[in-house]
Design a protein around this motif. Structure first.
Motif, PDB file in Angstrom:
ATOM      1  N   GLY A 155      11.761   9.032 -53.204  1.00 22.65           N
ATOM      2  CA  GLY A 155      12.030  10.465 -53.026  1.00 22.65           C
ATOM      3  C   GLY A 155      13.475  10.846 -53.282  1.00 22.65           C
ATOM      4  N   ILE A 156      14.145  10.136 -54.198  1.00 22.84           N
ATOM      5  CA  ILE A 156      15.584  10.353 -54.370  1.00 22.84           C
ATOM      6  C   ILE A 156      15.925  11.660 -55.085  1.00 22.84           C
ATOM      7  CG2 ILE A 156      16.387   7.963 -54.153  1.00 22.84           C
ATOM      8  CD1 ILE A 156      16.091   7.590 -57.105  1.00 22.84           C
ATOM      9  N   ALA A 157      14.909  12.369 -55.561  1.00 24.40           N
ATOM     10  CA  ALA A 157      15.175  13.664 -56.188  1.00 24.40           C
ATOM     11  C   ALA A 157      15.370  14.764 -55.145  1.00 24.40           C
ATOM     12  CB  ALA A 157      14.023  14.035 -57.114  1.00 24.40           C
ATOM     13  N   LEU A 158      15.199  14.422 -53.886  1.00 26.43           N
ATOM     14  CA  LEU A 158      15.178  15.434 -52.824  1.00 26.43           C
ATOM     15  C   LEU A 158      16.083  15.005 -51.680  1.00 26.43           C
ATOM     16  CD1 LEU A 158      13.586  17.988 -51.876  1.00 26.43           C
ATOM     17  CD2 LEU A 158      11.926  16.434 -50.850  1.00 26.43           C
ATOM     18  N   ALA A 159      17.029  15.890 -51.283  1.00 25.14           N
ATOM     19  CA  ALA A 159      17.879  15.568 -50.131  1.00 25.14           C
ATOM     20  C   ALA A 159      18.172  16.842 -49.348  1.00 25.14           C
ATOM     21  CB  ALA A 159      19.191  14.931 -50.595  1.00 25.14           C
ATOM     22  N   ASP A 160      18.292  16.699 -48.041  1.00 23.07           N
ATOM     23  CA  ASP A 160      18.619  17.848 -47.196  1.00 23.07           C
ATOM     24  C   ASP A 160      19.972  18.422 -47.618  1.00 23.07           C
ATOM     25  OD1 ASP A 160      16.378  17.878 -45.566  1.00 23.07           O
ATOM     26  OD2 ASP A 160      17.194  16.360 -44.215  1.00 23.07           O
ATOM     27  N   ASP A 161      20.050  19.732 -47.706  1.00 22.71           N
ATOM     28  CA  ASP A 161      21.288  20.489 -47.962  1.00 22.71           C
ATOM     29  C   ASP A 161      21.896  20.293 -49.342  1.00 22.71           C
ATOM     30  OD1 ASP A 161      21.253  21.602 -45.414  1.00 22.71           O
ATOM     31  OD2 ASP A 161      22.139  19.784 -44.562  1.00 22.71           O
ATOM     32  N   ALA A 162      21.261  19.487 -50.177  1.00 23.31           N
ATOM     33  CA  ALA A 162      21.841  19.235 -51.506  1.00 23.31           C
ATOM     34  C   ALA A 162      21.425  20.327 -52.489  1.00 23.31           C
ATOM     35  CB  ALA A 162      21.372  17.880 -52.015  1.00 23.31           C
ATOM     36  N   VAL A 163      22.145  20.378 -53.593  1.00 20.35           N
ATOM     37  CA  VAL A 163      21.742  21.219 -54.724  1.00 20.35           C
ATOM     38  C   VAL A 163      20.783  20.383 -55.564  1.00 20.35           C
ATOM     39  CG1 VAL A 163      22.545  22.292 -56.857  1.00 20.35           C
ATOM     40  CG2 VAL A 163      23.929  22.448 -54.773  1.00 20.35           C
ATOM     41  N   MET A 164      19.556  20.863 -55.716  1.00 17.86           N
ATOM     42  CA  MET A 164      18.615  20.118 -56.559  1.00 17.86           C
ATOM     43  C   MET A 164      18.685  20.651 -57.981  1.00 17.86           C
ATOM     44  SD  MET A 164      14.478  19.923 -56.650  1.00 17.86           S
ATOM     45  CE  MET A 164      14.054  18.870 -55.281  1.00 17.86           C
ATOM     46  N   ILE A 165      19.039  19.765 -58.912  1.00 17.44           N
ATOM     47  CA  ILE A 165      19.018  20.112 -60.330  1.00 17.44           C
ATOM     48  C   ILE A 165      17.606  19.816 -60.819  1.00 17.44           C
ATOM     49  CG2 ILE A 165      19.942  19.512 -62.612  1.00 17.44           C
ATOM     50  CD1 ILE A 165      22.621  18.998 -61.303  1.00 17.44           C
ATOM     51  N   ASP A 166      16.825  20.885 -60.936  1.00 20.06           N
ATOM     52  CA  ASP A 166      15.402  20.734 -61.240  1.00 20.06           C
ATOM     53  C   ASP A 166      15.190  20.887 -62.748  1.00 20.06           C
ATOM     54  OD1 ASP A 166      12.670  20.913 -61.465  1.00 20.06           O
ATOM     55  OD2 ASP A 166      12.479  22.802 -60.356  1.00 20.06           O
TER      56      ASP A 166
END
Ligand code: FAD
Length: 469
Positions: free
Chosen positions: A85-96
């Motif tokens: 699940g390294i594409a997802l983190a709390d409070d991070a900016v997700m570059i989708d």
């Protein structure tokens, strides 16, 4: 106290982002936030601060500049399939990257240009129409980006090699927001690192992939009761290791389904499945695969297109279920190792789980070890002990089953592991995966291309510290 330490996005950085960014910016208050933050493994329920739905390299560049200026952590989402699940983190900016899925095929030159957010199905659909394919993984809703950058095993690996071996060039947005091209003539060392070094070195917005000819595939699957497992696995080993590169044979220990070719007495119980796919002249297929299935309790033989083959496993790995995977390479599938696999199958906690194994080698070993960042090309076998379940109360029991399934293979382990299957590892595992020399070379590349370790939500290789320069 923790809140005081959290970065406060500066209004200037935010307005710069809004003025440059072309795609949708999705925040926690937006109705599609929950759908867009979800990744394939339902175990990972985290809340990014915002999801930046990029439309191209310029958007990725703006997103990285924003994240750095505002002190936010960054994650990169390709297909969202990484089991950790390294594409997802709390409070991070997700570059989708999921809006970036275009594929252009140049059939004459046998190359494809694929955007960094493609799923394997996007590439397969565009290429098989021309009788061509880029070797890739076996579940077509997996992301090309994460798979290719970490390696990429699949049906065609023995015939043509890994997906990363087919990256001819890449357009890469570096951590500082600049856009570069890596190919044989420009940034050759970066290209070396992209072929197996994972998402450490930049965000790939466009891959140029070498394509290979592929025609109809002869596909043969057989089922064996667990009681016949030792003999069937010994036969598998003998058969798989004797084949040329046109044949790839894999195995799985899993609960048998209700297909009409599966004998009634085996349905709903753990069983051994062996599969052989023949990529040579399809008319020769039956004679080539038959010897593996002489003692099968039931079998299914089909001719199919490569795209059909690629999608065959899709339904068994649905989005949103809970998954835990442990994996290792094996020196061989000796009687002892086979016995442990069968014993693990007998104690399977969830009927959705599976133990998958395959004999590798073939064209994977045609590329010289030092020619790419991908380590341990010569590993003979790979095994994954994959739990799949739905009830959170079963998390601990399923993870323990996967963990023990790999631990009991210790005497036959080859060392290292496949970087794309890492989940819940001890510190130092990534260094072990790459080995000291390769790891040091990647850490030096990291120092050149991402010295602040902005891209750290991956199987991380921190930059070489200045003390080592
Ligand atoms: P994501 O979760 O979206 O991303 C994972 C990481 O990859 C990101 O954190 C980032 O670091 C990096 N990343 C993704 N895209 C980019 C990009 N464009 N630029 C830079 N970094 C990027 N592997 C095989 O080799 N063979 C298989 O047959 C195979 N089958 C699989 C089947 C299933 C059902 C699943 C879940 C996984 C399978 N895998 C297989 C493992 C797969 O290679 C990894 O899970 C991989 O990380 C998936 O990539 P993704 O883009 O979907 O992942």
């Amino acid at each position: 106290m923790t809140e005081l330490l959290e970065p406060t996005p500066s209004p200037a950085a935010e307005s710069e982002l809004r003025s440059r960014f072309q795609g949708p910016v999705v925040g926690p208050a937006d109705p599609d936030f929950d759908e867009l933050r979800a990744v394939w493994n339902g175990m990972h329920d985290r809340r990014p601060s915002m999801i930046l739905r990029c439309t191209g390299a310029a958007d990725v560049s703006a997103a990285l500049r924003y994240a750095r200026a505002s002190g936010r952590a960054v994650t990169v989402r390709g297909g969202g399939h990484n089991v950790a699940g390294i594409a997802l983190a709390d409070d991070a900016v997700m570059i989708d990257l999921s809006l970036m899925r275009d594929v252009e095929v140049d059939a004459e030159r046998r190359i494809a240009h694929a955007q960094g957010g493609c799923l394997l199905a996007d590439v397969d659909a565009a290429t098989t129409a021309h009788g061509l394919a880029c070797p890739a993984g076996v579940v077509s809703h997996t992301g090309l980006g994460g798979l290719a950058l970490g390696g990429g095993y699949g049906w065609l690996a023995r015939k043509w090699g890994l997906t990363c071996d087919h990256i001819l060039a890449a357009e890469v947005v570096l951590a500082d927001g600049s856009v570069v091209v890596a190919d044989e003539n420009r940034n050759g060392e970066l290209l070396w690192g992209l072929r197996g070094g994972g998402g450490n070195l930049g965000v790939v917005t466009r891959f140029t992939l070498r394509l290979r000819p592929v025609g109809p595939v002869h596909h043969h699957t057989g089922v064996f009761p667990l009681a016949d497992g030792p003999r069937a696995l010994a036969r598998y080993r003998e058969f798989a290791e004797a084949q040329g590169n046109d044949l790839h044979a894999v195995g799985a220990l899993k609960y048998a389904g209700q297909q009409d070719w599966v004998p009634v007495e085996l349905r709903g119980k753990p069983a051994l499945f062996l599969t052989a796919a023949w990529f040579g002249d399809p008319d020769q297929g039956p004679a080539r695969t038959e010897p593996l299935f002489a003692a099968a309790a039931g079998s299914d033989v089909r001719r199919m297109s490569y795209a059909e083959l690629q999608a065959l496993g899709d339904h068994g790995e649905p989005h949103g279920n809970r998954y835990f995977t442990k994996s290792c390479y094996l020196t061989g599938l000796t009687g002892g190792a086979a016995g442990e696999l069968l014993a693990t199958a007998e104690t399977m906690v969830s009927p959705l789980s599976s133990i998958d194994f395959e004999y590798l080698r073939g064209a994977i070993t045609d590329v010289a070890d030092e020619d790419s960042a991908f380590p341990r090309r010569d590993a003979p076998y790979i095994v994954t002990v994959s739990s799949q379940w739905t009830d959170p109360a079963q998390d601990r029991a399923n993870a323990a089953w996967s963990r023990q399934g790999v631990e009991r293979l210790a005497p036959w382990q080859y060392g290292g592991a496949y970087v794309n299957y890492l989940q819940d590892e001890e510190p130092g595992k990534v260094a072990e995966v790459y080995g000291a020399r390769r790891y040091a070379r990647l850490a030096e590349l990291k120092r050149r291309f991402d010295p602040e370790n902005v891209l750290s939500a991956n199987q991380n290789i921190p930059p070489t510290s200045s003390a080592h320069q």
